[in-house]
Write a protein that holds these residues in place. Structure first.
Motif, PDB file in Angstrom:
ATOM      1  N   THR A   1      -8.918  -3.650   4.584  1.00 41.41           N
ATOM      2  CA  THR A   1      -7.695  -4.193   5.183  1.00 41.41           C
ATOM      3  C   THR A   1      -6.463  -3.403   4.760  1.00 41.41           C
ATOM      4  O   THR A   1      -5.406  -3.543   5.386  1.00 41.41           O
ATOM      5  N   LEU A   2      -6.581  -2.560   3.755  1.00 38.68           N
ATOM      6  CA  LEU A   2      -5.439  -1.735   3.327  1.00 38.68           C
ATOM      7  C   LEU A   2      -5.033  -0.730   4.403  1.00 38.68           C
ATOM      8  O   LEU A   2      -3.904  -0.258   4.410  1.00 38.68           O
ATOM      9  N   ASP A   3      -5.963  -0.416   5.309  1.00 37.15           N
ATOM     10  CA  ASP A   3      -5.633   0.490   6.410  1.00 37.15           C
ATOM     11  C   ASP A   3      -4.575  -0.107   7.341  1.00 37.15           C
ATOM     12  O   ASP A   3      -3.879   0.612   8.041  1.00 37.15           O
ATOM     13  N   PHE A   4      -4.472  -1.421   7.326  1.00 34.32           N
ATOM     14  CA  PHE A   4      -3.529  -2.110   8.203  1.00 34.32           C
ATOM     15  C   PHE A   4      -2.310  -2.627   7.443  1.00 34.32           C
ATOM     16  O   PHE A   4      -1.615  -3.520   7.918  1.00 34.32           O
ATOM     17  N   LEU A   5      -2.059  -2.068   6.282  1.00 38.21           N
ATOM     18  CA  LEU A   5      -0.963  -2.513   5.420  1.00 38.21           C
ATOM     19  C   LEU A   5       0.395  -2.385   6.104  1.00 38.21           C
ATOM     20  O   LEU A   5       1.257  -3.244   5.941  1.00 38.21           O
ATOM     21  N   CYS A   6       0.566  -1.352   6.906  1.00 38.00           N
ATOM     22  CA  CYS A   6       1.865  -1.127   7.543  1.00 38.00           C
ATOM     23  C   CYS A   6       2.181  -2.179   8.601  1.00 38.00           C
ATOM     24  O   CYS A   6       3.343  -2.359   8.971  1.00 38.00           O
ATOM     25  N   PHE A   7       1.183  -2.906   9.075  1.00 38.80           N
ATOM     26  CA  PHE A   7       1.398  -3.928  10.095  1.00 38.80           C
ATOM     27  C   PHE A   7       1.590  -5.320   9.491  1.00 38.80           C
ATOM     28  O   PHE A   7       1.821  -6.281  10.228  1.00 38.80           O
ATOM     29  N   MET A   8       1.473  -5.441   8.183  1.00 33.20           N
ATOM     30  CA  MET A   8       1.526  -6.747   7.534  1.00 33.20           C
ATOM     31  C   MET A   8       2.946  -7.113   7.116  1.00 33.20           C
ATOM     32  O   MET A   8       3.763  -6.243   6.838  1.00 33.20           O
ATOM     33  N   THR A   9       3.175  -8.419   7.038  1.00 34.27           N
ATOM     34  CA  THR A   9       4.451  -8.902   6.508  1.00 34.27           C
ATOM     35  C   THR A   9       4.400  -8.811   4.986  1.00 34.27           C
ATOM     36  O   THR A   9       3.328  -8.647   4.394  1.00 34.27           O
ATOM     37  N   GLU A  10       5.556  -8.934   4.361  1.00 32.68           N
ATOM     38  CA  GLU A  10       5.607  -8.866   2.901  1.00 32.68           C
ATOM     39  C   GLU A  10       4.754  -9.960   2.266  1.00 32.68           C
ATOM     40  O   GLU A  10       4.097  -9.740   1.248  1.00 32.68           O
ATOM     41  N   ARG A  11       4.780 -11.125   2.873  1.00 31.92           N
ATOM     42  CA  ARG A  11       3.994 -12.237   2.341  1.00 31.92           C
ATOM     43  C   ARG A  11       2.502 -11.917   2.379  1.00 31.92           C
ATOM     44  O   ARG A  11       1.768 -12.187   1.433  1.00 31.92           O
ATOM     45  N   ASN A  12       2.038 -11.331   3.483  1.00 34.07           N
ATOM     46  CA  ASN A  12       0.626 -10.979   3.595  1.00 34.07           C
ATOM     47  C   ASN A  12       0.254  -9.823   2.671  1.00 34.07           C
ATOM     48  O   ASN A  12      -0.860  -9.779   2.149  1.00 34.07           O
ATOM     49  N   VAL A  13       1.169  -8.877   2.466  1.00 32.58           N
ATOM     50  CA  VAL A  13       0.923  -7.780   1.532  1.00 32.58           C
ATOM     51  C   VAL A  13       0.738  -8.345   0.126  1.00 32.58           C
ATOM     52  O   VAL A  13      -0.176  -7.957  -0.609  1.00 32.58           O
ATOM     53  N   ARG A  14       1.593  -9.276  -0.238  1.00 31.86           N
ATOM     54  CA  ARG A  14       1.499  -9.916  -1.552  1.00 31.86           C
ATOM     55  C   ARG A  14       0.173 -10.640  -1.704  1.00 31.86           C
ATOM     56  O   ARG A  14      -0.505 -10.524  -2.735  1.00 31.86           O
ATOM     57  N   ARG A  15      -0.230 -11.362  -0.674  1.00 35.00           N
ATOM     58  CA  ARG A  15      -1.513 -12.080  -0.718  1.00 35.00           C
ATOM     59  C   ARG A  15      -2.688 -11.117  -0.836  1.00 35.00           C
ATOM     60  O   ARG A  15      -3.634 -11.373  -1.578  1.00 35.00           O
ATOM     61  N   LEU A  16      -2.630 -10.025  -0.096  1.00 34.83           N
ATOM     62  CA  LEU A  16      -3.720  -9.056  -0.124  1.00 34.83           C
ATOM     63  C   LEU A  16      -3.859  -8.419  -1.507  1.00 34.83           C
ATOM     64  O   LEU A  16      -4.960  -8.358  -2.054  1.00 34.83           O
ATOM     65  N   PHE A  17      -2.756  -7.963  -2.073  1.00 36.34           N
ATOM     66  CA  PHE A  17      -2.837  -7.346  -3.396  1.00 36.34           C
ATOM     67  C   PHE A  17      -3.289  -8.356  -4.453  1.00 36.34           C
ATOM     68  O   PHE A  17      -4.082  -8.027  -5.331  1.00 36.34           O
ATOM     69  N   LYS A  18      -2.803  -9.566  -4.344  1.00 37.05           N
ATOM     70  CA  LYS A  18      -3.231 -10.596  -5.296  1.00 37.05           C
ATOM     71  C   LYS A  18      -4.736 -10.834  -5.184  1.00 37.05           C
ATOM     72  O   LYS A  18      -5.432 -10.899  -6.202  1.00 37.05           O
ATOM     73  N   ALA A  19      -5.242 -10.938  -3.957  1.00 32.69           N
ATOM     74  CA  ALA A  19      -6.678 -11.134  -3.748  1.00 32.69           C
ATOM     75  C   ALA A  19      -7.477  -9.944  -4.276  1.00 32.69           C
ATOM     76  O   ALA A  19      -8.524 -10.117  -4.903  1.00 32.69           O
ATOM     77  N   LEU A  20      -6.980  -8.733  -4.039  1.00 33.84           N
ATOM     78  CA  LEU A  20      -7.686  -7.542  -4.523  1.00 33.84           C
ATOM     79  C   LEU A  20      -7.782  -7.530  -6.042  1.00 33.84           C
ATOM     80  O   LEU A  20      -8.831  -7.204  -6.603  1.00 33.84           O
ATOM     81  N   PHE A  21      -6.689  -7.880  -6.714  1.00 33.37           N
ATOM     82  CA  PHE A  21      -6.715  -7.840  -8.168  1.00 33.37           C
ATOM     83  C   PHE A  21      -7.496  -9.002  -8.764  1.00 33.37           C
ATOM     84  O   PHE A  21      -8.067  -8.882  -9.840  1.00 33.37           O
ATOM     85  N   ILE A  22      -7.573 -10.116  -8.055  1.00 32.98           N
ATOM     86  CA  ILE A  22      -8.392 -11.232  -8.547  1.00 32.98           C
ATOM     87  C   ILE A  22      -9.873 -10.921  -8.355  1.00 32.98           C
ATOM     88  O   ILE A  22     -10.672 -11.076  -9.279  1.00 32.98           O
ATOM     89  N   VAL A  23     -10.240 -10.456  -7.163  1.00 31.67           N
ATOM     90  CA  VAL A  23     -11.647 -10.160  -6.874  1.00 31.67           C
ATOM     91  C   VAL A  23     -12.130  -8.972  -7.688  1.00 31.67           C
ATOM     92  O   VAL A  23     -13.231  -8.981  -8.228  1.00 31.67           O
ATOM     93  N   GLY A  24     -11.317  -7.948  -7.808  1.00 31.67           N
ATOM     94  CA  GLY A  24     -11.724  -6.748  -8.530  1.00 31.67           C
ATOM     95  C   GLY A  24     -11.329  -6.757  -9.990  1.00 31.67           C
ATOM     96  O   GLY A  24     -11.387  -5.730 -10.648  1.00 31.67           O
ATOM     97  N   GLY A  25     -10.957  -7.904 -10.510  1.00 33.35           N
ATOM     98  CA  GLY A  25     -10.461  -7.996 -11.880  1.00 33.35           C
ATOM     99  C   GLY A  25     -11.457  -7.586 -12.941  1.00 33.35           C
ATOM    100  O   GLY A  25     -11.092  -7.018 -13.962  1.00 33.35           O
ATOM    101  N   GLU A  26     -12.743  -7.868 -12.707  1.00 29.72           N
ATOM    102  CA  GLU A  26     -13.749  -7.537 -13.719  1.00 29.72           C
ATOM    103  C   GLU A  26     -13.916  -6.036 -13.861  1.00 29.72           C
ATOM    104  O   GLU A  26     -14.160  -5.523 -14.930  1.00 29.72           O
ATOM    105  N   THR A  27     -13.789  -5.306 -12.752  1.00 27.67           N
ATOM    106  CA  THR A  27     -14.009  -3.857 -12.782  1.00 27.67           C
ATOM    107  C   THR A  27     -12.725  -3.096 -13.035  1.00 27.67           C
ATOM    108  O   THR A  27     -12.744  -1.888 -13.126  1.00 27.67           O
TER     109      THR A  27
END
Length: 119
Positions: free
Chosen positions: A9-35
């Motif tokens: 979904t990072l490929d579509f980052l330029c089409f996202m609102t700031e709120r959705n960008v924040r949600r995406l990065f938060k989800a990425l760091f939560i899901v990928g937190g162990e690695t």
């Protein structure tokens, strides 16, 4: 297993609102937190993308980089705080002084680096 999907979904980052960008990065760091601690983990791509966004001259992309950097800092702080509470309880039981200065210094250096890139 969901990190690959979220990274797509990072490929579509330029089409996202700031709120959705924040949600995406938060989800990425939560899901990928162990690695995130490892050197060759999937989160390296995310960190590289954030640095690229921070160094661009386009203000909307730079704003997305700042959102990503702050999401990273927030996730580290939350994870280390939850771990440090347990560690402080253990060290107090052992009669030692709790130390959280290295975590604070690391987070402060991340904030300063992000701030310098915004100037």
């Amino acid at each position: 297993p969901f990190t690959i999907f979220l990274k797509g979904t990072l490929d579509f980052l330029c089409f996202m609102t700031e709120r959705n960008v924040r949600r995406l990065f938060k989800a990425l760091f939560i899901v990928g937190g162990e690695t995130q601690e490892s050197s060759d983990g999937p989160m390296d791509d995310i960190h590289i993308l954030i640095r690229k966004l921070l160094f661009t001259s386009n203000t909307s992309f730079r704003r997305q980089g700042i959102i990503g950097a702050l999401a990273f800092i927030t996730q580290i702080a939350q994870r280390r705080t939850s771990h440090s509470v347990l560690d402080e309880e253990e060290t107090m039981m052992d009669g030692q002084e709790p130390t959280s200065a290295p975590m604070a210094e690391q987070l402060l250096s991340e904030v300063k680096a992000t701030y310098q890139l915004c100037l």
